[in-house]
Design an enzyme around this catalytic site. Structure first.
Site, PDB file in Angstrom:
ATOM      1  N   HIS A  11      63.639  93.624  26.908  1.00  0.00           N
ATOM      2  CA  HIS A  11      63.559  92.162  26.912  1.00  0.00           C
ATOM      3  C   HIS A  11      62.530  91.769  27.979  1.00  0.00           C
ATOM      4  O   HIS A  11      62.752  91.971  29.168  1.00  0.00           O
ATOM      5  CB  HIS A  11      64.932  91.583  27.245  1.00  0.00           C
ATOM      6  CG  HIS A  11      65.008  90.092  27.119  1.00  0.00           C
ATOM      7  ND1 HIS A  11      66.191  89.428  26.968  1.00  0.00           N
ATOM      8  CD2 HIS A  11      64.050  89.134  27.120  1.00  0.00           C
ATOM      9  CE1 HIS A  11      65.962  88.116  26.893  1.00  0.00           C
ATOM     10  NE2 HIS A  11      64.660  87.922  26.982  1.00  0.00           N
ATOM     11  N   GLU A  78      59.718  84.350  25.583  1.00  0.00           N
ATOM     12  CA  GLU A  78      60.526  85.566  25.595  1.00  0.00           C
ATOM     13  C   GLU A  78      60.221  86.431  24.380  1.00  0.00           C
ATOM     14  O   GLU A  78      60.083  85.937  23.262  1.00  0.00           O
ATOM     15  CB  GLU A  78      62.015  85.216  25.649  1.00  0.00           C
ATOM     16  CG  GLU A  78      62.351  84.346  26.854  1.00  0.00           C
ATOM     17  CD  GLU A  78      63.802  84.472  27.290  1.00  0.00           C
ATOM     18  OE1 GLU A  78      64.494  85.419  26.851  1.00  0.00           O
ATOM     19  OE2 GLU A  78      64.240  83.630  28.084  1.00  0.00           O
ATOM     20  N   ARG A  95      61.440  75.311  30.576  1.00  0.00           N
ATOM     21  CA  ARG A  95      61.903  74.967  31.919  1.00  0.00           C
ATOM     22  C   ARG A  95      61.604  76.143  32.853  1.00  0.00           C
ATOM     23  O   ARG A  95      61.225  77.210  32.396  1.00  0.00           O
ATOM     24  CB  ARG A  95      63.422  74.724  31.910  1.00  0.00           C
ATOM     25  CG  ARG A  95      64.203  75.967  31.534  1.00  0.00           C
ATOM     26  CD  ARG A  95      65.701  75.712  31.443  1.00  0.00           C
ATOM     27  NE  ARG A  95      66.445  76.942  31.244  1.00  0.00           N
ATOM     28  CZ  ARG A  95      66.645  77.541  30.081  1.00  0.00           C
ATOM     29  NH1 ARG A  95      66.129  77.018  28.980  1.00  0.00           N
ATOM     30  NH2 ARG A  95      67.347  78.647  29.995  1.00  0.00           N
TER      31      ARG A  95
END
Length: 235
Positions: A11, A78, A95
């Protein structure tokens, strides 16, 4: 017990910034592969997994995503990196995220200041070629939770709270003090512990030392779990 938290696929998230003048840049990556209950446990930059070529490709893809939507603000793009070496888009978080101090440590930039400047209509303070990365930073989150019971959130009065003293290599972001109560109504995070050093092994050593200085009494905490995690051979 710990091996399942060192996940595959990887990730990876890319910190981006966009302004009102059409400029979008990235501030490199953070790796957040160690997770529990779909929540990040350990975040670091640079990623020990990425090759220079993959890092460049993911940074370019993140910037392209920001430009495609005329993005203005701090944001995090991501990605998942599969075992085939390919990366795949997940989402954009619009954010600053909890782990932004990791990026601040390795770039020397104040991302909250950048947000305020962008919101005021100013251009980004730096261009892409001016972004540098120095050293290695790691963040862990200190939670009131029972790691042995599936990371069940905890609550109660913090009868004792001891954290390392901040210095050039150690940062503490916290919102509670000794005597406060961790309630059931909010996330049970007690503090974020972030360390920096010139290399990843030295940063991990700093983190181990910092965790050894932590003490929480009252609700159960994840300190013992984090100490085992940062000593694990796969980390």
């Amino acid at each position: 017990f710990i091996e399942k938290f060192v996940t595959q696929p990887r990730h990876i998230e890319i910190q981006i910034f966009g302004d009102a003048h059409g400029e979008v840049i990235h501030l490199n990556e953070r790796e957040c592969s160690a997770q529990r209950r779909y929540q990040k446990v350990l975040e670091e930059s640079p990623s020990p997994f990425l090759s220079p070529e993959l890092r460049d490709a993911m940074g370019a893809a993140a910037v392209m995503a920001g430009r495609a939507i005329d993005y203005q603000n701090a944001g995090t793009v991501e990605f998942i990196v599969g075992q085939d070496g390919q990366f795949y888009f997940m989402e954009i978080n619009t954010r600053l995220q909890v782990e932004h101090p990791v990026t601040e440590y390795v770039t020397g930039l104040d991302l909250v200041e950048w947000q305020l400047r962008v919101a005021a209509g100013e251009p980004l303070p730096k261009a892409q070629h001016e972004i540098v990365q120095r050293g290695h930073a790691i963040e862990v989150r200190l939670y009131a939770e029972d790691a042995e019971a599936g990371f069940l959130p905890g609550s109660g009065k913090l009868a004792r709270l001891r954290l390392p003293a901040p210095d050039a290599h150690t940062r503490i972001d916290g919102g509670v003090i000794e005597g406060d109560t961790v309630t059931i109504f909010y996330d049970p995070m007690i503090a974020k512990l972030i360390v920096w050093d010139e290399t990843r092994p030295r940063a991990l050593a700093r983190l181990r030392d910092a965790l050894a200085q932590c003490a929480i009494e009252g609700p159960k905490s994840n300190i013992a779990f984090l100490e085992r995690l940062v000593r694990h051979r796969e980390i």
